[in-house]
Design a protein around this motif. Structure first.
Motif, PDB file in Angstrom:
ATOM      1  N   LYS A  70     -20.051  78.372 -35.727  1.00 37.41           N
ATOM      2  CA  LYS A  70     -19.770  79.809 -35.569  1.00 37.41           C
ATOM      3  C   LYS A  70     -20.687  80.427 -34.527  1.00 37.41           C
ATOM      4  CE  LYS A  70     -18.052  80.630 -40.226  1.00 37.41           C
ATOM      5  NZ  LYS A  70     -18.305  81.283 -41.515  1.00 37.41           N
ATOM      6  N   GLN A  71     -21.965  80.049 -34.557  1.00 29.33           N
ATOM      7  CA  GLN A  71     -22.911  80.571 -33.569  1.00 29.33           C
ATOM      8  C   GLN A  71     -22.527  80.129 -32.163  1.00 29.33           C
ATOM      9  OE1 GLN A  71     -26.593  78.989 -35.099  1.00 29.33           O
ATOM     10  NE2 GLN A  71     -27.147  80.922 -36.070  1.00 29.33           N
ATOM     11  N   ARG A  72     -22.118  78.884 -32.023  1.00 33.47           N
ATOM     12  CA  ARG A  72     -21.715  78.372 -30.708  1.00 33.47           C
ATOM     13  C   ARG A  72     -20.476  79.114 -30.197  1.00 33.47           C
ATOM     14  NH1 ARG A  72     -23.279  76.492 -25.971  1.00 33.47           N
ATOM     15  NH2 ARG A  72     -21.683  75.211 -25.044  1.00 33.47           N
ATOM     16  N   ALA A  73     -19.533  79.390 -31.084  1.00 31.55           N
ATOM     17  CA  ALA A  73     -18.332  80.135 -30.701  1.00 31.55           C
ATOM     18  C   ALA A  73     -18.701  81.546 -30.262  1.00 31.55           C
ATOM     19  CB  ALA A  73     -17.337  80.178 -31.857  1.00 31.55           C
ATOM     20  N   GLU A  74     -19.631  82.175 -30.968  1.00 29.14           N
ATOM     21  CA  GLU A  74     -20.081  83.526 -30.595  1.00 29.14           C
ATOM     22  C   GLU A  74     -20.797  83.501 -29.251  1.00 29.14           C
ATOM     23  OE1 GLU A  74     -20.578  87.550 -30.626  1.00 29.14           O
ATOM     24  OE2 GLU A  74     -19.355  86.344 -31.972  1.00 29.14           O
ATOM     25  N   TYR A  75     -21.611  82.469 -29.014  1.00 28.38           N
ATOM     26  CA  TYR A  75     -22.290  82.318 -27.731  1.00 28.38           C
ATOM     27  C   TYR A  75     -21.265  82.224 -26.604  1.00 28.38           C
ATOM     28  CZ  TYR A  75     -24.712  80.095 -23.844  1.00 28.38           C
ATOM     29  OH  TYR A  75     -25.183  79.793 -22.594  1.00 28.38           O
ATOM     30  N   ARG A  76     -20.275  81.347 -26.780  1.00 30.41           N
ATOM     31  CA  ARG A  76     -19.254  81.166 -25.738  1.00 30.41           C
ATOM     32  C   ARG A  76     -18.478  82.460 -25.487  1.00 30.41           C
ATOM     33  NH1 ARG A  76     -18.054  76.358 -28.613  1.00 30.41           N
ATOM     34  NH2 ARG A  76     -16.170  77.361 -29.341  1.00 30.41           N
ATOM     35  N   ARG A  77     -18.144  83.189 -26.551  1.00 24.31           N
ATOM     36  CA  ARG A  77     -17.424  84.462 -26.419  1.00 24.31           C
ATOM     37  C   ARG A  77     -18.242  85.471 -25.615  1.00 24.31           C
ATOM     38  NH1 ARG A  77     -15.307  83.889 -31.260  1.00 24.31           N
ATOM     39  NH2 ARG A  77     -17.111  84.675 -32.331  1.00 24.31           N
ATOM     40  N   THR A  78     -19.515  85.596 -25.961  1.00 22.98           N
ATOM     41  CA  THR A  78     -20.399  86.539 -25.271  1.00 22.98           C
ATOM     42  C   THR A  78     -20.607  86.117 -23.823  1.00 22.98           C
ATOM     43  OG1 THR A  78     -21.548  87.004 -27.347  1.00 22.98           O
ATOM     44  CG2 THR A  78     -22.685  87.625 -25.328  1.00 22.98           C
ATOM     45  N   TYR A  79     -20.847  84.822 -23.614  1.00 24.90           N
ATOM     46  CA  TYR A  79     -21.070  84.301 -22.261  1.00 24.90           C
ATOM     47  C   TYR A  79     -19.851  84.586 -21.382  1.00 24.90           C
ATOM     48  CZ  TYR A  79     -22.440  81.123 -18.520  1.00 24.90           C
ATOM     49  OH  TYR A  79     -22.787  80.600 -17.310  1.00 24.90           O
ATOM     50  N   ARG A  80     -18.648  84.275 -21.907  1.00 22.51           N
ATOM     51  CA  ARG A  80     -17.424  84.510 -21.136  1.00 22.51           C
ATOM     52  C   ARG A  80     -17.223  85.978 -20.816  1.00 22.51           C
ATOM     53  NH1 ARG A  80     -13.749  82.363 -24.787  1.00 22.51           N
ATOM     54  NH2 ARG A  80     -14.897  80.504 -25.178  1.00 22.51           N
ATOM     55  N   ALA A  81     -17.486  86.847 -21.787  1.00 24.44           N
ATOM     56  CA  ALA A  81     -17.304  88.285 -21.570  1.00 24.44           C
ATOM     57  C   ALA A  81     -18.235  88.787 -20.472  1.00 24.44           C
ATOM     58  CB  ALA A  81     -17.549  89.049 -22.865  1.00 24.44           C
ATOM     59  N   LEU A  82     -19.489  88.359 -20.511  1.00 25.11           N
ATOM     60  CA  LEU A  82     -20.435  88.780 -19.475  1.00 25.11           C
ATOM     61  C   LEU A  82     -20.113  88.153 -18.131  1.00 25.11           C
ATOM     62  CD1 LEU A  82     -23.782  88.669 -21.507  1.00 25.11           C
ATOM     63  CD2 LEU A  82     -22.543  90.699 -20.725  1.00 25.11           C
ATOM     64  N   GLN A  83     -19.678  86.908 -18.147  1.00 23.84           N
ATOM     65  CA  GLN A  83     -19.347  86.214 -16.907  1.00 23.84           C
ATOM     66  C   GLN A  83     -18.171  86.891 -16.189  1.00 23.84           C
ATOM     67  OE1 GLN A  83     -21.326  83.660 -16.043  1.00 23.84           O
ATOM     68  NE2 GLN A  83     -20.315  83.378 -14.112  1.00 23.84           N
ATOM     69  N   ASN A  84     -17.281  87.496 -16.952  1.00 21.54           N
ATOM     70  CA  ASN A  84     -16.106  88.150 -16.371  1.00 21.54           C
ATOM     71  C   ASN A  84     -16.414  89.511 -15.756  1.00 21.54           C
ATOM     72  OD1 ASN A  84     -14.309  86.079 -16.876  1.00 21.54           O
ATOM     73  ND2 ASN A  84     -13.853  86.819 -18.929  1.00 21.54           N
ATOM     74  N   LEU A  85     -17.619  90.030 -15.999  1.00 23.67           N
ATOM     75  CA  LEU A  85     -18.000  91.312 -15.407  1.00 23.67           C
ATOM     76  C   LEU A  85     -18.360  91.118 -13.936  1.00 23.67           C
ATOM     77  CD1 LEU A  85     -20.283  92.810 -18.209  1.00 23.67           C
ATOM     78  CD2 LEU A  85     -17.891  93.359 -17.752  1.00 23.67           C
ATOM     79  N   SER A  86     -18.125  92.154 -13.160  1.00 25.59           N
ATOM     80  CA  SER A  86     -18.519  92.095 -11.749  1.00 25.59           C
ATOM     81  C   SER A  86     -20.031  92.291 -11.645  1.00 25.59           C
ATOM     82  CB  SER A  86     -17.802  93.191 -10.960  1.00 25.59           C
ATOM     83  OG  SER A  86     -18.294  94.463 -11.347  1.00 25.59           O
ATOM     84  N   ASN A  87     -20.584  91.986 -10.480  1.00 23.32           N
ATOM     85  CA  ASN A  87     -22.019  92.185 -10.259  1.00 23.32           C
ATOM     86  C   ASN A  87     -22.395  93.647 -10.460  1.00 23.32           C
ATOM     87  OD1 ASN A  87     -22.499  89.497  -9.750  1.00 23.32           O
ATOM     88  ND2 ASN A  87     -22.237  89.694  -7.542  1.00 23.32           N
TER      89      ASN A  87
END
Length: 71
Positions: free
Chosen positions: A30-47
């Motif tokens: 569950k923690q790994r899934a939350e990490y991936r979700r957060t990482y992807r959301a931030l990665q999709n933001l522009s600079n």
């Protein structure tokens, strides 16, 4: 006539440990899934969007990791 009654604690003392290992494994998944979700959301933001919230691209992994472990 004598007889005994087996309980799960006496019948399989390792079963409790196995249950604990499985529970820990589920929690980490569950923690790994939350990490991936957060990482992807931030990665999709522009600079620009990252700068608006005070982050650089190099901060994404740290923030995602903290989001999971700091809760």
């Amino acid at each position: 006539m004598a007889y005994t009654t087996l309980t799960t604690e006496h019948a399989a003392p390792g079963l409790g440990r196995l249950r604990q290992i499985l529970q820990t494994l589920r929690q980490r998944m569950k923690q790994r899934a939350e990490y991936r979700r957060t990482y992807r959301a931030l990665q999709n933001l522009s600079n620009r969007e990252l700068a608006d919230i005070g982050l650089n691209r190099c901060d994404i992994a740290r923030v995602a990791r903290c989001n999971v472990t700091c809760l």
